[in-house]
Design an enzyme around this catalytic site. Structure first.
Site, PDB file in Angstrom:
ATOM      1  N   CYS A 158      -7.710 -29.968  20.635  1.00 30.26           N
ATOM      2  CA  CYS A 158      -8.741 -30.420  19.702  1.00 30.26           C
ATOM      3  C   CYS A 158      -8.242 -30.521  18.268  1.00 30.26           C
ATOM      4  O   CYS A 158      -8.752 -31.343  17.498  1.00 30.26           O
ATOM      5  CB  CYS A 158      -9.983 -29.550  19.802  1.00 30.26           C
ATOM      6  N   ASP A 159      -7.238 -29.739  17.883  1.00 31.94           N
ATOM      7  CA  ASP A 159      -6.685 -29.825  16.526  1.00 31.94           C
ATOM      8  C   ASP A 159      -6.250 -31.260  16.202  1.00 31.94           C
ATOM      9  O   ASP A 159      -6.324 -31.708  15.055  1.00 31.94           O
ATOM     10  CB  ASP A 159      -5.450 -28.937  16.365  1.00 31.94           C
ATOM     11  N   ALA A 160      -5.771 -31.950  17.232  1.00 36.79           N
ATOM     12  CA  ALA A 160      -5.236 -33.296  17.041  1.00 36.79           C
ATOM     13  C   ALA A 160      -6.265 -34.241  16.439  1.00 36.79           C
ATOM     14  O   ALA A 160      -5.902 -35.222  15.769  1.00 36.79           O
ATOM     15  CB  ALA A 160      -4.739 -33.855  18.374  1.00 36.79           C
ATOM     16  N   LEU A 161      -7.553 -33.959  16.642  1.00 38.17           N
ATOM     17  CA  LEU A 161      -8.597 -34.865  16.169  1.00 38.17           C
ATOM     18  C   LEU A 161      -8.768 -34.831  14.655  1.00 38.17           C
ATOM     19  O   LEU A 161      -9.400 -35.711  14.077  1.00 38.17           O
ATOM     20  CB  LEU A 161      -9.921 -34.551  16.871  1.00 38.17           C
ATOM     21  N   PHE A 162      -8.192 -33.820  14.017  1.00 42.04           N
ATOM     22  CA  PHE A 162      -8.113 -33.808  12.553  1.00 42.04           C
ATOM     23  C   PHE A 162      -6.854 -34.503  12.070  1.00 42.04           C
ATOM     24  O   PHE A 162      -6.844 -35.118  10.990  1.00 42.04           O
ATOM     25  CB  PHE A 162      -8.097 -32.357  12.056  1.00 42.04           C
TER      26      PHE A 162
END
Length: 370
Positions: A158-162
């Site tokens: 989910c970090d990738a979505l930032f």
């Protein structure tokens, strides 16, 4: 050792309760932002967490710092901060970091595009466009399953979505070329379909956390969801509010905002395990700063009701400010990780500073700053 930690936690709770009663003044927001920004620039290469050597200037950790720093630069009274950021870009020829497909290594592109908007120098964005064009025409076809071969060539955490999607959205906004938006939408939806818990309205950090419990609660990492929530705001900032793409992101954003309102701690922060604040009483400022930023942004955009969400922003911001030392270090930033853990008053990280500066930029506007 435990008695010392309990003392810090108790003292922090008391300071936070007192700070919640304080009114927020735009001038004071700007002052604390400058103190934090100046401290971070001086200590840019110092070690205040659990890593052994300074982060590479193009690493995601610093990329997240730059996202907030460039927001602060736009508010500052001179171009000092723009110059600092520009010098970094020039030193590395405006290149993204090492891994072509990895979202973390795209993060610095957000800063490059914002500098391009100010200086109109094509060199600032040419390498990013070239690399993203390559990715678009040679898309990764790997699985979103965690630890499958080359799995992080796609956004399967989910970090990738930032990190990466806002760069695609900014390129779309800059160029008007819908191919950037279409690619981003396809991949963002795939990640959301995979990691978003539709009942809890929160994201799993990655597949490895699905089905696991911590003290009987599902494991939703605070900073991980903070990455997503801040990323949603940064993406939506680039889109036409009347578009179907904006509507898609707004649906997720509103669901998350409602959930975040329900689970904010009485002290104003969000627990490191979002559904387990009873088991994670230590404050944590990186995820909480991102939530404060995202909620304040939503109020400023007219998406969230100020009467309902304003008190949460006030509590959140005052809690974050209470963890800033007189010198300007933001404490209680959880070290690099992927799950709920620990934080300490004397540990900081560049991405925490970036989150704090992002929060301040919207809080300043919310309370009448011009």
């Amino acid at each position: 050792m435990k008695s010392i930690q309990h003392f810090f936690i108790s003292a922090t709770i008391m300071l936070t309760i007192v700070s919640q009663a304080q009114e927020i003044e735009p001038k004071q927001v700007k002052q604390v932002m400058q103190r934090v920004a100046d401290w971070q620039i001086v200590h840019y290469s110092d070690l205040f967490s659990d890593h052994k050597e300074p982060h590479h200037p193009l690493d995601w950790t610093n990329g997240a710092l730059y996202v907030g720093m460039v927001k602060w630069a736009a508010m500052a009274d001179d171009d000092t901060y723009y110059k600092w950021l520009k010098d970094i870009g020039q030193k590395y020829d405006w290149q993204l970091h090492q891994r072509k497909y990895h979202a973390d290594d795209h993060t610095v592109g957000q800063m490059y595009i914002e500098l391009y908007r100010k200086y109109k120098d094509d060199k600032m964005i040419a390498p990013t466009r070239e690399q993203f064009d390559y990715i678009m025409y040679h898309p990764a076809k790997t699985s979103l399953q965690w630890q499958s071969p080359y799995h992080q060539s796609r956004w399967n955490w989910c970090d990738a979505l930032f990190m990466s999607p806002p760069v695609w959205a900014k390129l779309y906004n800059l160029t008007g070329e819908k191919k950037y938006l279409d690619f981003m939408m396809k991949e963002f939806k795939a990640t959301t379909d995979f990691l978003y818990d539709k009942k809890e309205h929160l994201y799993y950090r990655d597949q490895s956390f699905m089905g696991k419990l911590d003290h009987g609660t599902k494991i939703f990492w605070s900073r991980g969801n903070g990455w997503v929530f801040a990323g949603l705001a940064n993406i939506m900032e680039e889109l036409n509010p009347n578009s179907k793409e904006y509507e898609y992101f707004m649906m997720i954003y509103k669901e998350m905002a409602k959930k975040l309102l329900q689970i904010q701690t009485p002290q104003g922060h969000w627990a490191m395990s979002l559904l387990g604040q009873e088991y994670y009483p230590t404050p944590e400022t990186s995820g909480s700063s991102f939530y404060t930023f995202g909620l304040a942004w939503g109020i400023n955009q007219g998406i969230l009701d100020k009467e309902i969400y304003g008190p949460a922003v006030k509590k959140g911001w005052n809690a974050m400010v209470s963890h800033v030392t007189p010198e300007g270090m933001l404490g209680y930033v959880q070290p690099i990780g992927a799950a709920p853990g620990k934080a300490w008053p004397d540990k900081s990280e560049v991405y925490g500073t970036g989150a704090f500066l992002s929060a301040g930029s919207e809080v300043y506007t919310l309370y009448g700053g011009k």
